[in-house]
Scaffold this motif. Structure first.
Motif, PDB file in Angstrom:
ATOM      1  N   ASN A  92       0.733  -1.184  -0.134  1.00  0.00           N
ATOM      2  CA  ASN A  92       0.028   0.040   0.011  1.00  0.00           C
ATOM      3  C   ASN A  92       0.902   1.191   0.009  1.00  0.00           C
ATOM      4  N   GLN A  93       1.882   1.419   0.717  1.00  0.00           N
ATOM      5  CA  GLN A  93       2.796   2.152   0.554  1.00  0.00           C
ATOM      6  C   GLN A  93       3.496   2.601  -0.698  1.00  0.00           C
ATOM      7  N   LEU A  94       3.730   1.489  -1.166  1.00  0.00           N
ATOM      8  CA  LEU A  94       4.495   1.580  -2.527  1.00  0.00           C
ATOM      9  C   LEU A  94       3.507   2.124  -3.573  1.00  0.00           C
ATOM     10  N   ALA A  95       2.192   1.667  -3.393  1.00  0.00           N
ATOM     11  CA  ALA A  95       1.287   1.915  -4.402  1.00  0.00           C
ATOM     12  C   ALA A  95       0.969   3.685  -4.574  1.00  0.00           C
ATOM     13  N   GLN A  96       1.158   4.282  -3.343  1.00  0.00           N
ATOM     14  CA  GLN A  96       1.021   5.716  -3.185  1.00  0.00           C
ATOM     15  C   GLN A  96       2.150   6.538  -4.264  1.00  0.00           C
ATOM     16  N   ALA A  97       3.192   5.820  -4.649  1.00  0.00           N
ATOM     17  CA  ALA A  97       3.963   6.505  -5.749  1.00  0.00           C
ATOM     18  C   ALA A  97       3.520   6.341  -7.135  1.00  0.00           C
ATOM     19  N   LEU A  98       2.295   5.654  -7.461  1.00  0.00           N
ATOM     20  CA  LEU A  98       1.863   5.750  -8.506  1.00  0.00           C
ATOM     21  C   LEU A  98       0.531   6.252  -8.963  1.00  0.00           C
ATOM     22  N   PRO A  99       0.228   6.778  -9.896  1.00  0.00           N
ATOM     23  CA  PRO A  99      -0.925   7.362 -10.284  1.00  0.00           C
ATOM     24  C   PRO A  99      -2.179   6.751  -9.928  1.00  0.00           C
TER      25      PRO A  99
END
Length: 832
Positions: A131-138
């Motif tokens: 979920n934290q990694l996903a925040q870097a994606l559009p």
């Protein structure tokens, strides 16, 4: 949302480190064109040189990450500066760079604009928050993002953890899971987004518990590995050798992640990198990849770290004989009771590591996994254990072990004072007292038994990997003997399975298989040879030809040795000797009985080839010697990628005589140019004379053991389904057996002379012995069709007679007998 059939025509891997490069290798194993990205080399004329170097390394690694070294050419080396535009055409992109969330975030920002509209993007992180990694994606890309955690080495480890982020689309996950299961051959576990997910969370805790109790009981590293390896159903590398294999820096990083992210965990105090481990990492002693870690090989000797002496010493610790005998008891209930009751430090250590593992898994199950099955399978598939923690607890007696854990928690013996969760009481008071049953596995969230996934892909797994407590019934019996069982699953395809040890072939198996073929010809549309467990067959067992009384063989190093067959060249020789089991026959001088059995073997091979119904060999694991000859004579073979196939008889001074030489000569003749099979036979001779073992099904095609038309599948649990589909397709096409070839051109005396010339040069150069020369000459004589004029036409029976004669002539020599005896005794080849 995926509203079309998800396929992967092209993939990309971001990061050409150890894991990234090997993930790329496994993608091309599955015939998927793959891009391998790495940072550009600004000093090189080729900016993609770092990726190219990583691809080149793949060809040299053992165990081999590539099914064929030539497949490395299907991985395209690229770099982030020049080639990001190529990502648009990729259906799947897997990020596999270092475990730094800031580095990953920067990369995601860089590549996101280049991803295609339907590209699935996944991270191979081993424990960072998805979920934290996903925040870097559009935001529009997050529904196509998830974690996809491979285990090392990616080709061989069955487990993949699939971890969604909050925005992940369920249809994307379902499509990706189906792809991973069938096309990459993996066992997929849906994990929750918790630090280190399931397998590493539990597996690393187990290692920390072992380290803790080893120190408490004063046990050295090598002794602990003797206690925590195959004797308790775990890999032979056990604990500390496994740490060296994984990399001590990697282990330290995973422990650090647990320490930094699991502050409220009742076991948080134990999430510490031991001082000795930290010191090794700082010294660069990282394990196998650096040549030194907890263990160090000096010459041919294995040395182990001695903390008291602050150096290495010869690994000489011995396991207490009483404890070893206790661990070999078959009744797990009795075994665990004895471990807990014993006052011996080694027994107390073993009880303690199991108790704390059970306790830990029970407390954390609801938070990290959907059910007990997922946790157990994750540990089995990711760490190579025979049974998961809950399985072990269940077969040891759930109620009694639970009571013991409670007592140890109350008395302060356990690593944590946290009480067992309420759901353990649910199991304790239930009718079955089991976490795994035929109805499913326990799920704490719903306090119910949760069945297996209903995704369509799992319909292909007729008999999935089962857990303790799950019932399995292999169809309905057609007939059964002491040697074979013929059965069906309710359709028109008959299946025959061997019951012998290692599925070796003796006269009883031959008779049973003959009966199965005849039964199939009368009442069924096709026959599949499939074993309920690997291997397919370790070859011919001629021991029964002696008619001597049966003797019970004690467990030996051979059984452990077979697990390493793909790593050791000596494996081929030992298995050749063991599978033939000729020692008794030679001592009794009953060569006539052996010849009769070989004749029977050849007849059965021919019956497989010319049966009135199609025959299909479903191959997984070893198919050696006679097992390989069965495969070669079926109308079709369906093999898992991890099939190790070969005619290995030359390794102990013999040659294939169950129709194997005949079949290779026939295939060479079919590919002959201008009626001359010799150009093909040169390659064939080398394959047979060197007892070459194919280390993948793809390589088996190169060596001629499999045909190009023989399908290779990735998932062993789909093997029976695929074999039945092939069998039915042959039957539906109006199957008729092939016509018997009556005009096979031979290489004859000229071919024999050419090969002998090569052998003479090797003999005079001292590359081979005189007996090697004799063996090679016999093989050449058979493959080339005997002393005939080149181009002479013969039939199959001609080759079969040559096989039988040459086999018995070699078997009668003292030097071949000595080779067989030596290999059986030592596991090593004898050059005499």
């Amino acid at each position: 949302m995926i509203n079309h059939r998800f396929t992967v025509r092209k993939a990309a891997v971001l990061g050409a480190g150890v894991m990234g490069a090997q993930i790329a290798a496994h993608l091309v194993n599955a015939n998927i064109e793959t891009l391998l990205f790495e940072l550009p080399d600004e000093k090189s004329s080729d900016p993609s040189a770092p990726a190219a170097k990583a691809i080149e390394k793949l060809k040299k690694l053992e165990p081999a990450p590539l099914s064929l070294a030539a497949k490395a050419a299907c991985i395209q080396p690229v770099n982030y500066d020049q080639h990001l535009g190529l990502l648009t055409d990729c259906d799947l992109v897997i990020e596999a760079i270092a475990e730094r969330i800031d580095w990953k975030t920067d990369l995601y920002l860089k590549i996101a604009p280049h991803l295609g509209q339907h590209t699935i993007f996944a991270s191979n992180t081993s424990g960072l928050s998805i979920n934290q990694l996903a925040q870097a994606l559009p935001e529009e890309l997050r529904h196509r993002f998830c974690g996809i955690h491979f285990f090392n080495p990616p080709r061989y480890m069955h487990l993949i953890e699939l971890i969604p982020c909050q925005e992940s689309d369920i249809s994307v996950l379902d499509a990706l899971e189906a792809f991973l299961v069938t096309y990459l051959g993996k066992g997929v576990i849906r994990a929750k987004d918790t630090p280190n997910f399931i397998a590493n969370r539990v597996g690393v805790f187990s290692m920390l518990a072992i380290m803790h109790h080893a120190k408490a009981f004063g046990l050295g590293f090598d002794l602990v590995d003797k206690l925590t390896g195959s004797l308790i159903g775990r890999p032979k590398s056990a604990t500390f050798r496994t740490a060296d294999l994984v990399g001590l820096d990697v282990l330290s990083h995973v422990i650090g992640t647990m320490h930094d992210t699991l502050h409220d965990d009742p076991w948080h105090a134990y999430y510490q990198v031991p001082d000795w481990l930290q010191a090794l990492v700082e010294q660069g002693a990282l394990g196998q990849k650096s040549g030194k870690g907890i263990y160090q090989k000096i010459g041919k000797e294995i040395h182990v770290l001695d903390l008291e002496k602050n150096g290495y010493q010869l690994a000489t610790s011995t396991l207490d004989s009483d404890i070893e005998a206790l661990l070999k008891r078959k009744d797990p209930v009795e075994k665990f009771a004895a471990l807990r009751a014993s006052e011996h430090p080694q027994a107390q250590f073993l009880w303690s590591i199991h108790r704390d593992l059970f306790h830990y898994c029970a407390v954390h199950l609801a938070a990290i996994a959907n059910n007990a099955r997922d946790l157990d399978l994750a540990i089995r598939w990711g760490f190579g254990w025979n049974q998961g923690p809950f399985e072990t607890w269940q077969i040891a007696g759930w109620k009694q072990v639970t009571q013991w854990i409670k007592e140890d928690i109350a008395s302060g013996k356990s690593m944590s004072k946290t009480p067992l969760p309420a759901w353990v009481e649910d199991i304790e008071t239930s009718e079955r007292r089991a976490v795994h049953t035929a109805q499913g596995s326990y799920a704490p969230a719903t306090r119910s038994m949760q069945s297996r996934s209903a995704l369509p892909v799992y319909k292909r797994q007729l008999f999935p990997d089962r857990l303790a407590g799950e019932e399995v019934v292999y169809g309905e019996t057609i007939f059964e003997t002491d040697a074979v069982r013929m059965w069906h699953t309710g359709d028109e395809i008959a299946i025959v399975s061997f019951k012998s040890k290692m599925h070796t072939v003796d006269i009883d198996v031959l008779n049973g298989l003959q009966q199965a073929i005849e039964e199939a010809e009368h009442r069924w549309r096709a026959l599949v040879i499939w074993q309920t467990e690997p291997p397919f067959s370790a070859g011919a067992n001629l021991q029964k030809a002696t008619e001597k009384p049966k003797r019970e063989e004690p467990p030996s190093a051979f059984d452990q040795f077979m697990k390493k067959v793909k790593k050791s060249a000596q494996s081929t020789l030992l298995q050749a000797a063991r599978s033939l089991d000729l020692a008794d026959a030679l001592m009794a001088g009953k060569l006539a009985e052996v010849e009769m059995l070989i004749t029977r073997f050849q007849q059965l091979s021919q019956h497989l080839r010319y049966s009135m119904v199609p025959t299909v060999a479903a191959v997984d694991g070893l198919a050696l010697g006679g097992g390989c000859e069965f495969v070669m004579h079926c109308d079709r073979a369906v093999a898992t990628l991890e099939s190790y196939i070969g005619l290995v008889e030359a390794g102990v001074g013999l040659l294939p005589a169950g129709g194997g030489c005949k079949e290779l000569a026939l295939r060479a003749a079919r590919n002959a140019i201008d009626n001359d099979p010799f150009p093909q036979l040169k390659h064939t001779f080398q394959t047979v004379a060197m007892a070459q073992l194919a280390k993948s099904a793809e390589q088996a095609k190169e060596l001629g053991y499999l045909r190009e038309a023989d399908p290779v599948i990735m998932n062993r649990f789909e093997l029976l389904h695929a074999a039945k589909v092939q069998a039915l397709a042959l039957a539906e096409s109006g199957y008729r057996p092939p016509l018997t070839p009556r005009a096979i051109p031979v290489a004859g005396s000229t071919g024999i002379a050419t090969i002998k010339g090569m052998l003479v040069n090797m003999l005079e150069g001292h590359f081979i012995s005189e007996h090697d020369y004799l063996i090679g000459s016999k093989i050449a004589h058979v493959l080339c069709g005997g002393d005939l004029t080149p181009g002479s036409l013969v039939d199959e029976e001609w080759f079969l007679r040559l096989e039988r004669t040459a086999f018995i002539e070699l078997l009668a020599t003292e030097k071949t007998q000595a080779r067989i005896a030596h290999t059986l005794k030592t596991g090593k080849p004898l050059r005499n």
